[in-house]
Design an enzyme around this catalytic site. Structure first.
Site, PDB file in Angstrom:
ATOM      1  N   LYS A 148       0.815  -1.223   0.000  1.00  0.00           N
ATOM      2  CA  LYS A 148       0.000   0.000   0.000  1.00  0.00           C
ATOM      3  C   LYS A 148       0.848   1.272   0.000  1.00  0.00           C
ATOM      4  O   LYS A 148       0.448   2.278  -0.603  1.00  0.00           O
ATOM      5  CB  LYS A 148      -0.972  -0.010   1.180  1.00  0.00           C
ATOM      6  CG  LYS A 148      -1.885  -1.256   1.232  1.00  0.00           C
ATOM      7  CD  LYS A 148      -2.673  -1.461  -0.046  1.00  0.00           C
ATOM      8  CE  LYS A 148      -3.389  -2.803  -0.061  1.00  0.00           C
ATOM      9  NZ  LYS A 148      -4.016  -3.100  -1.367  1.00  0.00           N
ATOM     10  N   GLY A 164      -7.990  -3.029   4.162  1.00  0.00           N
ATOM     11  CA  GLY A 164      -9.115  -3.575   4.913  1.00  0.00           C
ATOM     12  C   GLY A 164      -9.046  -3.358   6.410  1.00  0.00           C
ATOM     13  O   GLY A 164      -9.875  -3.878   7.135  1.00  0.00           O
ATOM     14  N   GLY A 165      -8.080  -2.564   6.885  1.00  0.00           N
ATOM     15  CA  GLY A 165      -8.126  -2.141   8.287  1.00  0.00           C
ATOM     16  C   GLY A 165      -7.250  -2.929   9.250  1.00  0.00           C
ATOM     17  O   GLY A 165      -7.072  -2.519  10.393  1.00  0.00           O
ATOM     18  N   LYS A 191      -2.811  11.370   7.402  1.00  0.00           N
ATOM     19  CA  LYS A 191      -3.708  12.223   8.157  1.00  0.00           C
ATOM     20  C   LYS A 191      -5.072  11.537   8.192  1.00  0.00           C
ATOM     21  O   LYS A 191      -5.509  10.958   7.197  1.00  0.00           O
ATOM     22  CB  LYS A 191      -3.827  13.598   7.494  1.00  0.00           C
ATOM     23  CG  LYS A 191      -4.714  14.543   8.279  1.00  0.00           C
ATOM     24  CD  LYS A 191      -4.417  15.999   7.986  1.00  0.00           C
ATOM     25  CE  LYS A 191      -5.251  16.895   8.908  1.00  0.00           C
ATOM     26  NZ  LYS A 191      -4.867  16.729  10.335  1.00  0.00           N
ATOM     27  N   LYS A 203     -18.367  -4.467   3.527  1.00  0.00           N
ATOM     28  CA  LYS A 203     -19.386  -3.692   2.815  1.00  0.00           C
ATOM     29  C   LYS A 203     -20.720  -4.410   2.886  1.00  0.00           C
ATOM     30  O   LYS A 203     -20.759  -5.644   2.877  1.00  0.00           O
ATOM     31  CB  LYS A 203     -18.972  -3.522   1.349  1.00  0.00           C
ATOM     32  CG  LYS A 203     -17.694  -2.705   1.185  1.00  0.00           C
ATOM     33  CD  LYS A 203     -17.158  -2.770  -0.232  1.00  0.00           C
ATOM     34  CE  LYS A 203     -15.820  -2.038  -0.310  1.00  0.00           C
ATOM     35  NZ  LYS A 203     -15.138  -2.248  -1.593  1.00  0.00           N
ATOM     36  N   GLU A 251      -6.280   3.106  -1.952  1.00  0.00           N
ATOM     37  CA  GLU A 251      -5.693   1.811  -2.322  1.00  0.00           C
ATOM     38  C   GLU A 251      -6.192   1.433  -3.705  1.00  0.00           C
ATOM     39  O   GLU A 251      -7.210   1.936  -4.159  1.00  0.00           O
ATOM     40  CB  GLU A 251      -6.164   0.699  -1.367  1.00  0.00           C
ATOM     41  CG  GLU A 251      -5.685   0.832   0.058  1.00  0.00           C
ATOM     42  CD  GLU A 251      -6.304  -0.200   0.986  1.00  0.00           C
ATOM     43  OE1 GLU A 251      -6.887  -1.192   0.502  1.00  0.00           O
ATOM     44  OE2 GLU A 251      -6.217   0.002   2.204  1.00  0.00           O
ATOM     45  N   ARG A 306      -8.274  -6.698  -8.906  1.00  0.00           N
ATOM     46  CA  ARG A 306      -9.172  -7.814  -9.252  1.00  0.00           C
ATOM     47  C   ARG A 306     -10.554  -7.247  -9.573  1.00  0.00           C
ATOM     48  O   ARG A 306     -10.811  -6.060  -9.371  1.00  0.00           O
ATOM     49  CB  ARG A 306      -9.299  -8.755  -8.050  1.00  0.00           C
ATOM     50  CG  ARG A 306      -9.849  -8.029  -6.830  1.00  0.00           C
ATOM     51  CD  ARG A 306     -10.230  -8.936  -5.696  1.00  0.00           C
ATOM     52  NE  ARG A 306     -11.106  -8.268  -4.770  1.00  0.00           N
ATOM     53  CZ  ARG A 306     -10.736  -7.394  -3.844  1.00  0.00           C
ATOM     54  NH1 ARG A 306      -9.471  -7.067  -3.719  1.00  0.00           N
ATOM     55  NH2 ARG A 306     -11.625  -6.821  -3.058  1.00  0.00           N
ATOM     56  N   ARG A 326     -25.847  -7.070  -0.038  1.00  0.00           N
ATOM     57  CA  ARG A 326     -25.206  -8.372   0.211  1.00  0.00           C
ATOM     58  C   ARG A 326     -26.051  -9.160   1.204  1.00  0.00           C
ATOM     59  O   ARG A 326     -26.389  -8.657   2.281  1.00  0.00           O
ATOM     60  CB  ARG A 326     -23.811  -8.169   0.781  1.00  0.00           C
ATOM     61  CG  ARG A 326     -22.895  -7.435  -0.173  1.00  0.00           C
ATOM     62  CD  ARG A 326     -21.468  -7.513   0.315  1.00  0.00           C
ATOM     63  NE  ARG A 326     -20.599  -6.699  -0.511  1.00  0.00           N
ATOM     64  CZ  ARG A 326     -19.280  -6.791  -0.486  1.00  0.00           C
ATOM     65  NH1 ARG A 326     -18.691  -7.642   0.333  1.00  0.00           N
ATOM     66  NH2 ARG A 326     -18.543  -6.012  -1.272  1.00  0.00           N
TER      67      ARG A 326
HETATM   68  C1  MV4 Z   1      -8.637   6.036   6.247  1.00  0.00           C
HETATM   69  C2  MV4 Z   1      -9.710   6.660   6.904  1.00  0.00           C
HETATM   70  C3  MV4 Z   1      -9.597   7.999   7.189  1.00  0.00           C
HETATM   71  N1  MV4 Z   1      -8.473   8.679   6.878  1.00  0.00           N
HETATM   72  N2  MV4 Z   1      -7.545   6.751   5.930  1.00  0.00           N
HETATM   73  C4  MV4 Z   1     -10.356   1.556   6.541  1.00  0.00           C
HETATM   74  C5  MV4 Z   1      -9.898   0.308   5.892  1.00  0.00           C
HETATM   75  C6  MV4 Z   1      -8.785   0.667   4.986  1.00  0.00           C
HETATM   76  N3  MV4 Z   1      -9.063   0.203   3.661  1.00  0.00           N
HETATM   77  C7  MV4 Z   1      -8.659   2.148   5.045  1.00  0.00           C
HETATM   78  N4  MV4 Z   1      -9.636   2.645   5.962  1.00  0.00           N
HETATM   79  C8  MV4 Z   1      -9.722   3.960   6.271  1.00  0.00           C
HETATM   80  N5  MV4 Z   1      -8.658   4.727   5.932  1.00  0.00           N
HETATM   81  C9  MV4 Z   1      -7.471   8.032   6.247  1.00  0.00           C
HETATM   82  N6  MV4 Z   1      -6.368   8.710   5.956  1.00  0.00           N
HETATM   83  C10 MV4 Z   1     -10.829   5.899   7.223  1.00  0.00           C
HETATM   84  C11 MV4 Z   1     -10.833   4.545   6.912  1.00  0.00           C
HETATM   85  C12 MV4 Z   1     -12.036   3.841   7.268  1.00  0.00           C
HETATM   86  C13 MV4 Z   1     -12.922   3.405   6.289  1.00  0.00           C
HETATM   87  C14 MV4 Z   1     -12.664   3.561   4.947  1.00  0.00           C
HETATM   88  C15 MV4 Z   1     -13.548   3.130   4.000  1.00  0.00           C
HETATM   89  C16 MV4 Z   1     -14.740   2.536   4.396  1.00  0.00           C
HETATM   90  C17 MV4 Z   1     -15.025   2.344   5.716  1.00  0.00           C
HETATM   91  C18 MV4 Z   1     -14.126   2.770   6.693  1.00  0.00           C
HETATM   92  C19 MV4 Z   1     -14.423   2.591   8.027  1.00  0.00           C
HETATM   93  C20 MV4 Z   1     -13.541   3.028   8.979  1.00  0.00           C
HETATM   94  C21 MV4 Z   1     -12.350   3.647   8.596  1.00  0.00           C
END
Ligand code: MV4
Length: 429
Positions: free
Chosen positions: A91, A138-139, A175, A212, A262, A266, A312
């Site tokens: 990433k 995905g966190g 940030k 999701k 990101e 796929r 879903r």
């Molecule tokens: C973030 C964000 C806020 N600010 N990045 C969650 C999983 C991963 N794919 C990236 N994620 C996030 N990145 C910054 N700089 C908030 C999230 C995030 C989130 C993003 C998309 C959909 C749902 C989410 C739920 C919590 C946090």
């Protein structure tokens, strides 16, 4: 085209086994012994005379090594080049590459070498910040840091979780964007340098676990300016990296600000909403591109029409923190009618094994307008019967009925907030 399906011992009865021209078992139920068993999958392809492998949207779909092994055996991997899969899978690398292409990325850093570097960087970036695992997505391995005093602990736990999950503890910093929407752009690129975007999907309706639940296209309340910026950046980024086949760029959107997050190399679960509003068959396009055919159309030939929503349907137990539920589906009735699509592998009497994702179906509704699509989705969900396990059907209906969903003003905080608000009794239905 003739098709060969692979299946695990737990999936003998699955619909894809019947639908393919031939089907072969590649091992027992647990994922590492079947769907991640590369030797069994490659040898199945070779003995049946396959010329290409479509990896689907889980398991080996973003595994650069698997794509290479396919090529080594004279099999076409239906997806991008292994080098591009690997670059986007890291990433921090993906962000660096996108930044070089002129894509707006979230303010932050590359890989951090130490907690001292993290503290110094956070002063520059400005609190609150996020630590993210470069091997993640995905966190997993993600930590919010509100204040300098929290950095030491957060850095230690983010790196430890990343190391444990991915055998790669490296983290970078961003940030924290407050109350964003998750909007992703579908792209297709051929092997002649042509790239098109197929609009965007709003995927902000996610559970606290980052799963999701509802996706839609086009994104509601996205300004023409922000939309144009997203689509233009996505195409530029793909041309910059020589992207081929289908891909998705994920962005965070806050007001008029868009930030690349990101890229997924796929086809995704929610691709049907794009197929409906663009009248394209994305999997067919993937196969054509992998076969070396040019796209055959330009951006101007792609016209968005109407609105599509996907819900879903997961087999989950709402009384047990939405834990996946295994069991027999005594009775299954899916909806039909104009503008309704159902993608599923189950049927009345099917067993849901304990080994896999809890998703048992996707219901997609199309309408000339967003309101029409919502109305159709409500009708389709009410027609759906799944007896034997608890599902997300009722939850989806409750979400569709909220003012935030109706007005299209929801962001990523919406579903976690709604779930916390629901009376325990309501969550237990
Ligand atoms: C973030 C964000 C806020 N600010 N990045 C969650 C999983 C991963 N794919 C990236 N994620 C996030 N990145 C910054 N700089 C908030 C999230 C995030 C989130 C993003 C998309 C959909 C749902 C989410 C739920 C919590 C946090």
């Amino acid at each position: 085209m003739r098709t060969v399906a692979v299946f695990s011992e737990a999936d003998r009865e699955s619909l894809h086994v019947r639908q393919a021209d031939e089907a072969f078992c590649v091992g027992p139920g647990p994922v590492p012994r079947s769907y991640l068993n590369i030797p069994n999958i490659i040898s199945t392809a070779l003995v049946t005379g396959c010329d290409a492998i479509h990896p689907g949207y889980g398991f080996l779909a973003e595994n650069a090594r698997f794509a290479e092994i396919c090529a080594d055996h004279g099999l076409t991997f239906i997806g991008p080049k292994p080098s591009v899969i690997a670059a986007m899978g890291d990433k921090a690398t993906a962000k660096r590459v996108m930044k070089d292409a002129g894509v707006a990325t979230t303010p932050g850093t590359d890989i951090l070498a130490s907690v001292d570097e993290a503290r110094a960087a956070a002063e520059q970036v400005g609190y609150p910040v996020l630590l993210k695992a470069t091997a993640g997505g995905g966190g997993k391995g993600m930590r919010v840091v509100e204040r300098p005093e929290e950095m030491e602990r957060a850095y230690a736990s983010a790196t430890a979780e990343a190391e444990a999950s991915f055998k790669d503890g490296r983290v970078y910093m961003e940030k924290l964007i407050l109350n964003p929407r998750h909007i992703e752009v579908q792209v297709l690129g051929d092997e002649f340098g042509n790239v098109v975007s197929l609009g965007e999907r709003d995927c902000s309706v996610q559970k606290p676990s980052h799963q999701k639940l509802i996706e839609e296209s086009p994104a509601p309340h996205l300004s023409e300016k922000a939309r144009a910026a997203l689509l233009e950046m996505a195409v530029r980024a793909c041309k910059h990296v020589g992207y081929t086949n289908a891909g998705t760029l994920e962005f965070l959107v806050s007001g008029e600000q868009v930030y690349f997050m990101e890229m997924n190399t796929r086809i995704q679960v929610e691709h049907p909403v794009t197929e409906m509003v663009y009248s394209v068959d994305l999997v067919k396009e993937q196969i054509r591109i992998a076969a070396g055919e040019p796209l055959g159309y330009e951006q101007k030939d792609l016209q968005l029409r109407g609105h599509a929503i996907e819900c879903r349907i997961n087999a989950e137990d709402p009384r047990n923190n939405f834990a996946p539920q295994a069991g027999t589906l005594q009775r299954v009735v899916f909806p039909g009618g104009p503008g309704v699509r159902v993608d599923t592998h189950v049927f009345s009497g099917a067993m849901v094994p304990p080994y896999y994702d809890s998703m048992i179906a996707k219901i997609i509704a199309f309408g000339a307008t967003r309101d029409a699509a919502i109305a159709r989705m409500e009708r389709a969900l009410r027609e759906t019967v799944v007896d034997g396990v608890n599902t997300t059907i009722r939850q989806c209906l409750e979400i569709l009925a909220t003012p935030q969903f109706r007005e299209g003003t929801y962001d990523i905080g919406f579903l976690p907030h709604l779930l916390a608000q629901m009376e325990p009794a309501a969550a237990e239905r």
